[in-house]
Design an enzyme around this catalytic site. Structure first.
Site, mmCIF file in Angstrom:
data_model
loop_
_atom_site.group_PDB
_atom_site.id
_atom_site.type_symbol
_atom_site.label_atom_id
_atom_site.label_comp_id
_atom_site.label_asym_id
_atom_site.label_seq_id
_atom_site.Cartn_x
_atom_site.Cartn_y
_atom_site.Cartn_z
ATOM 1 N N GLY A 1 -3.525 8.960 -0.832
ATOM 2 C CA GLY A 1 -4.294 8.480 -1.969
ATOM 3 C C GLY A 1 -3.470 7.503 -2.786
ATOM 4 O O GLY A 1 -2.241 7.482 -2.707
ATOM 5 N N CYS A 2 -4.139 6.674 -3.589
ATOM 6 C CA CYS A 2 -3.410 5.687 -4.385
ATOM 7 C C CYS A 2 -2.553 6.362 -5.459
ATOM 8 O O CYS A 2 -1.359 6.068 -5.594
ATOM 9 C CB CYS A 2 -4.369 4.675 -4.997
ATOM 10 S SG CYS A 2 -5.684 5.366 -6.034
ATOM 11 N N TRP A 3 -3.129 7.287 -6.223
ATOM 12 C CA TRP A 3 -2.361 7.953 -7.276
ATOM 13 C C TRP A 3 -1.188 8.758 -6.722
ATOM 14 O O TRP A 3 -0.073 8.688 -7.270
ATOM 15 C CB TRP A 3 -3.270 8.856 -8.110
ATOM 16 C CG TRP A 3 -4.153 8.146 -9.072
ATOM 17 C CD1 TRP A 3 -5.517 8.029 -9.025
ATOM 18 C CD2 TRP A 3 -3.759 7.453 -10.262
ATOM 19 N NE1 TRP A 3 -5.993 7.312 -10.090
ATOM 20 C CE2 TRP A 3 -4.929 6.943 -10.875
ATOM 21 C CE3 TRP A 3 -2.526 7.205 -10.866
ATOM 22 C CZ2 TRP A 3 -4.903 6.206 -12.057
ATOM 23 C CZ3 TRP A 3 -2.496 6.474 -12.046
ATOM 24 C CH2 TRP A 3 -3.671 5.988 -12.622
ATOM 25 N N GLN B 1 0.789 8.325 -4.268
ATOM 26 C CA GLN B 1 1.939 7.593 -3.738
ATOM 27 C C GLN B 1 2.970 7.259 -4.810
ATOM 28 O O GLN B 1 4.179 7.301 -4.559
ATOM 29 C CB GLN B 1 1.485 6.331 -3.016
ATOM 30 C CG GLN B 1 0.834 6.649 -1.680
ATOM 31 C CD GLN B 1 0.637 5.423 -0.826
ATOM 32 O OE1 GLN B 1 1.564 4.910 -0.231
ATOM 33 N NE2 GLN B 1 -0.598 4.952 -0.766
ATOM 34 N N TYR C 1 2.267 -0.917 -7.894
ATOM 35 C CA TYR C 1 1.749 -1.251 -6.567
ATOM 36 C C TYR C 1 0.264 -1.554 -6.669
ATOM 37 O O TYR C 1 -0.356 -1.366 -7.715
ATOM 38 C CB TYR C 1 2.009 -0.123 -5.566
ATOM 39 C CG TYR C 1 1.575 1.278 -5.992
ATOM 40 C CD1 TYR C 1 0.516 1.929 -5.375
ATOM 41 C CD2 TYR C 1 2.258 1.963 -6.997
ATOM 42 C CE1 TYR C 1 0.145 3.214 -5.736
ATOM 43 C CE2 TYR C 1 1.897 3.248 -7.366
ATOM 44 C CZ TYR C 1 0.838 3.871 -6.739
ATOM 45 O OH TYR C 1 0.474 5.144 -7.118
#
Length: 316
Positions: A115-117, A119, A287
């Site tokens: 998931g984005c969060w 990472q 990011y």
């Protein structure tokens, strides 16, 4: 040899960006479903079983359904949903999580895209926990801001169609969030972090931060200690897209961490800010929520699984 790729859910935000990243590839044949047959289960099943690699860009339940439709022993899967991220039978698709993870992804049949969060938190904390600079039972607070594209088509429409969209919108303040199990497991934490995500009035990009009270550690690390541990960790990972910014103890006096600076790339940059006298620090990550946080990571995993250059189709 041309590999056949099927993006199940190619009309969604992540699927569209994956398709764009693969558009110029000559080593791939991207299979497409007729728009009128997107809900035709038999047609989806045909394409899933015809693909060498299926990339699922679907809600959790639909992703599980797609996996169940694969009846052969050869189609490999990259799933971008949360459905399998903590499943021990799936390989976690964060190639930089530790040395050797890229090789595990390359050999895996089933890969769960991160998931984005998660990472940002995992990239910041996993090396520090491994180095025993931060204990696994540390009460982690995790904060960040992400572009509204992370909310999918409905949120994109709401923001881009609104005359006065919210500039700063915290959410999930019930402190229950689907990413929490993934964060705790892969950061090697014994307790879930206190997570406060925020949506900003910009389309793409994100910046996250983990504050640390260093006097809570058994042996109090300095800012240089934290920076060295992160730098050494990612230097040991081949083809890493995670980079650590140079450490400058005075840099924290005035900082402009633009959440959009890595948009369109697969780069994740970590920053260490510390005050050794006050025994406090912040590990920040910047990011692209749709790059390293979604479609970029999926393409990186695809490259590893196909045995091609990990940076193919990916700007660093």
């Amino acid at each position: 040899m041309v590999a056949k790729i099927f993006i199940d859910g190619e009309a969604g935000t992540t699927g569209l960006q994956i398709r764009e990243r693969l558009a110029a590839r000559r080593d791939l044949e991207v299979l497409s479903i007729d728009p009128e047959k997107r809900k035709d289960q038999s047609e989806r099943q045909r394409l899933l079983n015809a693909a060498e690699v299926a990339i699922l860009c679907l809600p959790d339940d639909a992703a599980k359904e797609s996996v169940a439709l694969i009846t052969n022993e050869t189609t490999r899967v990259i799933d971008a949903s949360t459905a399998f991220r903590v499943d021990p039978n799936w390989t976690y698709g964060f190639a930089e999580i530790e040395p050797g993870q890229g090789e595990k992804i390359a050999q895996a049949r089933f890969v769960s895209n991160p998931g984005c969060w998660p990472q940002g938190l995992i990239a910041a904390l996993r090396p520090l926990v491994e180095a025993r600079l931060v204990p696994g039972d540390y009460p982690v607070n995790y904060h960040g801001i992400s572009g509204y594209s992370g909310g999918g088509k409905q949120m994109i429409a709401e923001y881009e169609g609104a005359a006065s969209a919210s500039q700063y919108m915290p959410y999930a303040l019930t402190f229950v969030h689907k990413h929490l199990p993934e964060m705790a497991l892969y950061a090697k934490l014994n307790r879930s972090p206190l997570f406060e995500p925020v949506v900003g009035n910009f389309a793409q990009g994100m910046a996250t931060s983990v504050p640390l009270h260093l006097d809570m550690m058994a042996e109090i690390p300095t800012g240089k200690d934290l920076h060295a541990a992160l730098s050494d960790y990612y230097a040991a990972v081949p083809d890493s897209f995670v980079q650590v910014a140079p450490y400058d103890p005075s840099a924290g006096k005035s900082v402009g961490l633009d959440p959009q600076v890595h948009n369109g790339t697969n780069t994740l940059t970590l920053h260490v800010f510390a005050n050794d006298d006050r025994q406090q620090a912040v590990i920040a990550a910047v990011y692209d929520n749709l790059g390293k946080g979604a479609s970029g990571a999926a393409v990186q995993n695809l490259n590893l699984m196909l045995g091609v250059n990990a940076r193919e189709s990916l700007a660093a």
